[in-house]
Design an enzyme around this catalytic site. Structure first.
Site, PDB file in Angstrom:
ATOM      1  N   LYS A 179      39.897  33.812  44.086  1.00 20.89           N
ATOM      2  CA  LYS A 179      38.722  34.105  44.936  1.00 20.89           C
ATOM      3  C   LYS A 179      37.710  34.876  44.114  1.00 20.89           C
ATOM      4  O   LYS A 179      37.991  35.971  43.633  1.00 20.89           O
ATOM      5  CB  LYS A 179      39.097  34.927  46.169  1.00 20.89           C
ATOM      6  N   GLY A 232      39.989  45.409  41.382  1.00 19.12           N
ATOM      7  CA  GLY A 232      38.970  45.883  42.320  1.00 19.12           C
ATOM      8  C   GLY A 232      39.214  47.337  42.657  1.00 19.12           C
ATOM      9  O   GLY A 232      39.856  48.074  41.903  1.00 19.12           O
ATOM     10  N   SER A 233      38.730  47.732  43.824  1.00 20.57           N
ATOM     11  CA  SER A 233      38.769  49.152  44.179  1.00 20.57           C
ATOM     12  C   SER A 233      40.150  49.579  44.667  1.00 20.57           C
ATOM     13  O   SER A 233      40.962  48.760  45.123  1.00 20.57           O
ATOM     14  CB  SER A 233      37.730  49.426  45.262  1.00 20.57           C
ATOM     15  N   GLY A 237      42.861  47.586  46.973  1.00 23.49           N
ATOM     16  CA  GLY A 237      44.187  47.451  46.360  1.00 23.49           C
ATOM     17  C   GLY A 237      45.287  47.926  47.301  1.00 23.49           C
ATOM     18  O   GLY A 237      46.335  47.276  47.432  1.00 23.49           O
ATOM     19  N   GLU A 254      44.844  46.193  39.104  1.00 28.34           N
ATOM     20  CA  GLU A 254      43.874  46.785  38.169  1.00 28.34           C
ATOM     21  C   GLU A 254      42.792  47.450  39.012  1.00 28.34           C
ATOM     22  O   GLU A 254      41.904  46.776  39.530  1.00 28.34           O
ATOM     23  CB  GLU A 254      43.266  45.683  37.278  1.00 28.34           C
ATOM     24  N   CYS A 288      34.945  49.524  35.077  1.00 25.26           N
ATOM     25  CA  CYS A 288      36.083  50.317  35.570  1.00 25.26           C
ATOM     26  C   CYS A 288      36.509  51.343  34.526  1.00 25.26           C
ATOM     27  O   CYS A 288      36.932  52.444  34.862  1.00 25.26           O
ATOM     28  CB  CYS A 288      37.249  49.399  35.915  1.00 25.26           C
ATOM     29  N   GLU A 384      34.820  57.783  41.654  1.00 29.15           N
ATOM     30  CA  GLU A 384      34.136  56.764  40.862  1.00 29.15           C
ATOM     31  C   GLU A 384      32.729  56.553  41.427  1.00 29.15           C
ATOM     32  O   GLU A 384      32.568  56.323  42.618  1.00 29.15           O
ATOM     33  CB  GLU A 384      34.951  55.475  41.003  1.00 29.15           C
TER      34      GLU A 384
HETATM   35  P1  NAD Z   1      36.331  45.643  45.916  1.00 24.32           P
HETATM   36  O1  NAD Z   1      37.697  46.172  46.045  1.00 24.32           O
HETATM   37  O2  NAD Z   1      35.347  45.974  46.991  1.00 24.32           O
HETATM   38  O3  NAD Z   1      36.311  44.070  45.822  1.00 24.32           O
HETATM   39  C1  NAD Z   1      37.063  43.397  44.843  1.00 24.32           C
HETATM   40  C2  NAD Z   1      37.413  42.031  45.359  1.00 24.32           C
HETATM   41  O4  NAD Z   1      38.288  42.189  46.470  1.00 24.32           O
HETATM   42  C3  NAD Z   1      36.222  41.219  45.856  1.00 24.32           C
HETATM   43  O5  NAD Z   1      36.389  39.877  45.479  1.00 24.32           O
HETATM   44  C4  NAD Z   1      36.333  41.350  47.376  1.00 24.32           C
HETATM   45  O6  NAD Z   1      35.788  40.268  48.078  1.00 24.32           O
HETATM   46  C5  NAD Z   1      37.836  41.398  47.548  1.00 24.32           C
HETATM   47  N1  NAD Z   1      38.274  42.023  48.808  1.00 24.32           N
HETATM   48  C6  NAD Z   1      37.647  42.977  49.529  1.00 24.32           C
HETATM   49  N2  NAD Z   1      38.373  43.268  50.630  1.00 24.32           N
HETATM   50  C7  NAD Z   1      39.478  42.492  50.594  1.00 24.32           C
HETATM   51  C8  NAD Z   1      40.604  42.334  51.451  1.00 24.32           C
HETATM   52  N3  NAD Z   1      40.734  43.026  52.562  1.00 24.32           N
HETATM   53  N4  NAD Z   1      41.565  41.459  51.077  1.00 24.32           N
HETATM   54  C9  NAD Z   1      41.461  40.743  49.934  1.00 24.32           C
HETATM   55  N5  NAD Z   1      40.399  40.832  49.102  1.00 24.32           N
HETATM   56  C10 NAD Z   1      39.424  41.699  49.427  1.00 24.32           C
HETATM   57  O7  NAD Z   1      35.805  46.090  44.496  1.00 24.32           O
HETATM   58  P2  NAD Z   1      34.386  45.822  43.869  1.00 24.32           P
HETATM   59  O8  NAD Z   1      33.429  46.740  44.532  1.00 24.32           O
HETATM   60  O9  NAD Z   1      34.102  44.361  43.845  1.00 24.32           O
HETATM   61  O10 NAD Z   1      34.635  46.248  42.335  1.00 24.32           O
HETATM   62  C11 NAD Z   1      34.524  47.528  41.902  1.00 24.32           C
HETATM   63  C12 NAD Z   1      35.893  48.163  41.775  1.00 24.32           C
HETATM   64  O11 NAD Z   1      36.724  47.374  40.931  1.00 24.32           O
HETATM   65  C13 NAD Z   1      35.830  49.511  41.103  1.00 24.32           C
HETATM   66  O12 NAD Z   1      36.706  50.393  41.762  1.00 24.32           O
HETATM   67  C14 NAD Z   1      36.318  49.226  39.692  1.00 24.32           C
HETATM   68  O13 NAD Z   1      36.833  50.345  39.007  1.00 24.32           O
HETATM   69  C15 NAD Z   1      37.340  48.191  39.939  1.00 24.32           C
HETATM   70  N6  NAD Z   1      37.586  47.414  38.713  1.00 24.32           N
HETATM   71  C16 NAD Z   1      38.770  47.572  38.057  1.00 24.32           C
HETATM   72  C17 NAD Z   1      39.009  46.871  36.865  1.00 24.32           C
HETATM   73  C18 NAD Z   1      40.296  47.012  36.094  1.00 24.32           C
HETATM   74  O14 NAD Z   1      40.588  46.131  35.276  1.00 24.32           O
HETATM   75  N7  NAD Z   1      41.073  48.070  36.306  1.00 24.32           N
HETATM   76  C19 NAD Z   1      38.032  46.002  36.372  1.00 24.32           C
HETATM   77  C20 NAD Z   1      36.849  45.876  37.074  1.00 24.32           C
HETATM   78  C21 NAD Z   1      36.642  46.578  38.254  1.00 24.32           C
END
Ligand code: NAD
Length: 490
Positions: A179, A232-233, A237, A254, A288, A384
């Site tokens: 996705k 993601g966040s 997570g 991650e 991140c 963050e």
């Molecule tokens: P987010 O968690 O809001 O979204 C990430 C993804 O998750 C998106 O595709 C979103 O549509 C999906 N998502 C949201 N709610 C969901 C749910 N209930 N079920 C399943 N999927 C869902 O994060 P963001 O704002 O897109 O990205 C920023 C965050 O990602 C920051 O916290 C950053 O540190 C982290 N990040 C981590 C790494 C790493 O490798 N550690 C790399 C890049 C970003």
């Protein structure tokens, strides 16, 4: 180069480009102009069902698994070749829907291609073990794919992050439903395009875009998914981990970071300042592993703040298409969040030595911002920001520096600046982080394992270690003469 991109993008399911089952679309915006850019098919539960079924059929066919691993690797080299050929097109899409500089978009495309060559090269090197059990037995392990890998990607580096997970999955003969992020989905479709051109079996890689709360949630709670990779966040997570617990699914997590660099007294200050600027201002701080905190000796605080502010003053804020230094953040909501956190930091007693919030221009731009007088318990030092905002803290002795660096919930990266090897070695050992950079933030690459400690997550992406997250060990014990009468527990 033409600056036109396709106005409507379909999902890629079972080797076909398809509209959403309900016909709906998501409008994608250009963050540099705040104007609509393109539309993508909006996947929901019905589309997820189709994609997971396709991935299941492909996995069950054993086409990838039965292939000689060196041929699987060769297929991945073909994906890389097509990605490289499309690099300029990818760069433009990434620049326009993500806000990245055009050069940054090109780097994304080439790095994504490199993930396929790197893991393609490892496809035939993941080996099991032979375990000696005496003359009557042959015992060995097989690194076995999980099956259908559900992958969810954030918007900050959508293509690289998607590529690193898809490449690991293919190298190990898993199939994928990915996705893409609803705010910045366009570049990930090029992985599907490259897979199609390379002749990857249909259903092996499925890429769709939808919102997290419906499409993402349906994918991670789907009964026929075997494995989850989430980047993601922390909050999302934690939601996904709860869904995964229901089916005891293995996950790679991650998550976020609040990574700190420590300047030791003997450091080369120019080096520390330049590295810090790259660490916090690249991709407008939406990284991140950004170096979002800098911890400096109390007596050097004003000198370092001055030099950092001078460096920030050289950075040009503007659209990615002109390769500016500080490109827009992804959305109005993200800009509001960052602006609000800057205001709250000032109220809490931090002092902005430059910047301090939104830039006065069309699009979602934030000024490069550096806060001094930051205390470790302030929100700006704990949470963050995900924007071009640096918090500078001070220490009296080295133990205190380590304590401050380790004093958040996160443990993604850490860094240090010193000319003394013994200090570097001691500090690297003390820092609780998955990756420690010495004298250069972001030292490392596709070959180096990356991932978090504490609430930054677990599992590793990048490097050879990552492959181990995509296989489970099966042990086969054979009594050669069929003796019978074994005993449990050995
Ligand atoms: P987010 O968690 O809001 O979204 C990430 C993804 O998750 C998106 O595709 C979103 O549509 C999906 N998502 C949201 N709610 C969901 C749910 N209930 N079920 C399943 N999927 C869902 O994060 P963001 O704002 O897109 O990205 C920023 C965050 O990602 C920051 O916290 C950053 O540190 C982290 N990040 C981590 C790494 C790493 O490798 N550690 C790399 C890049 C970003």
């Amino acid at each position: 180069m033409s600056q036109e991109i396709k106005k409507y993008w379909k999902n890629y399911i079972d080797g076909q480009w398809v509209d959403a089952a309900n016909g709906e679309r998501i409008i994608v915006e250009n963050p540099a102009t705040a104007q609509p850019l393109a539309e993508v098919a909006r996947a929901t539960e019905a589309d997820v069902d189709l994609a997971v079924a396709a991935a299941r059929r492909c996995f069950n066919s054993r086409e990838l698994y039965n292939m000689r691993p060196t041929n699987r690797g060769a297929l991945m080299f073909e994906i890389a070749r097509h990605m490289t050929e499309m690099a300029d097109e990818i760069a433009l899409a990434e620049c326009l829907d993500n806000g990245k500089s055009l050069n940054g978009g090109k780097n994304e495309a080439l790095a994504a291609a490199r993930y396929f060559t790197y893991y393609g090269g490892l496809a035939d090197k993941l080996e099991g073990r032979m375990i000696p059990l005496g003359a009557d037995y042959v015992d060995y392990t097989i690194p076995t794919p999980f099956g259908v890998s559900a992958q969810i990607v954030p918007w900050n580096f959508p293509l690289q992050i998607a590529a690193r997970s898809v490449a690991c999955a293919l190298a190990t003969a898993n199939t994928v439903v990915l996705k893409s992020p609803e705010l910045s989905p366009l570049s990930t479709y090029f992985i599907a395009e490259a897979c199609e051109r390379a002749g990857v079996p249909k259903g092996a890689v499925n890429i769709l875009c939808g919102y997290g709360h419906d499409c993402g949630a349906s994918l991670v709670s789907h009964d026929d998914v075997d494995h989850i990779v989430f980047t993601g966040s922390l909050k999302t997570g934690q939601f996904i981990l709860r869904a995964a617990a229901e089916r005891v699914l293995p996950c790679v997590m991650e998550l976020g970071g609040k990574s700190a660099g420590i300047v030791f007294e003997d450091a080369d200050i120019d080096q520390a300042v330049n590295s810090t600027a790259a660490g916090i201002f690249s991709n407008a701080g939406q990284v991140c592993s950004a170096q979002s905190r800098l911890i400096v000796p109390k007596k050097m605080e004003s000198e370092i703040l001055e030099r950092l502010a001078a460096k920030a003053a050289t950075l040009k804020v503007g659209p990615g298409i002109d390769n500016n230094d500080i490109t827009p953040v992804i959305s109005a909501a993200q800009a509001d969040k960052i602006h609000g956190m800057c205001g709250a930091a000032t109220q809490a007693g931090a002092e902005a030595v430059c910047g301090g919030g939104k830039a006065d221009m069309e699009g979602h731009f934030i000024q490069p911002t550096i806060f001094g007088s930051v205390k470790s318990d302030m929100t700006i030092a704990q949470e963050e920001v995900f924007g071009p905002v640096l918090a500078v803290l001070t220490y009296e002795d080295q133990e205190e520096a380590i304590q401050i660096a380790n004093g958040t919930d996160y443990g993604l990266c850490a860094g240090l600046y010193t000319k003394d090897l013994a200090t570097a070695h001691w500090a690297a050992d003390q820092l609780i982080a998955g990756q420690v950079f010495v004298n250069e933030w972001f030292a490392g690459g596709i070959e180096t394992p990356f991932g978090g400690m504490k609430r930054s997550g677990y599992g590793r992406e990048k490097g050879q270690e990552a492959l181990l997250n995509y296989v489970q060990t099966k042990n086969v014990g054979i009594h050669i003469t069929g003796g019978g009468g074994g005993r449990p527990g050995g």
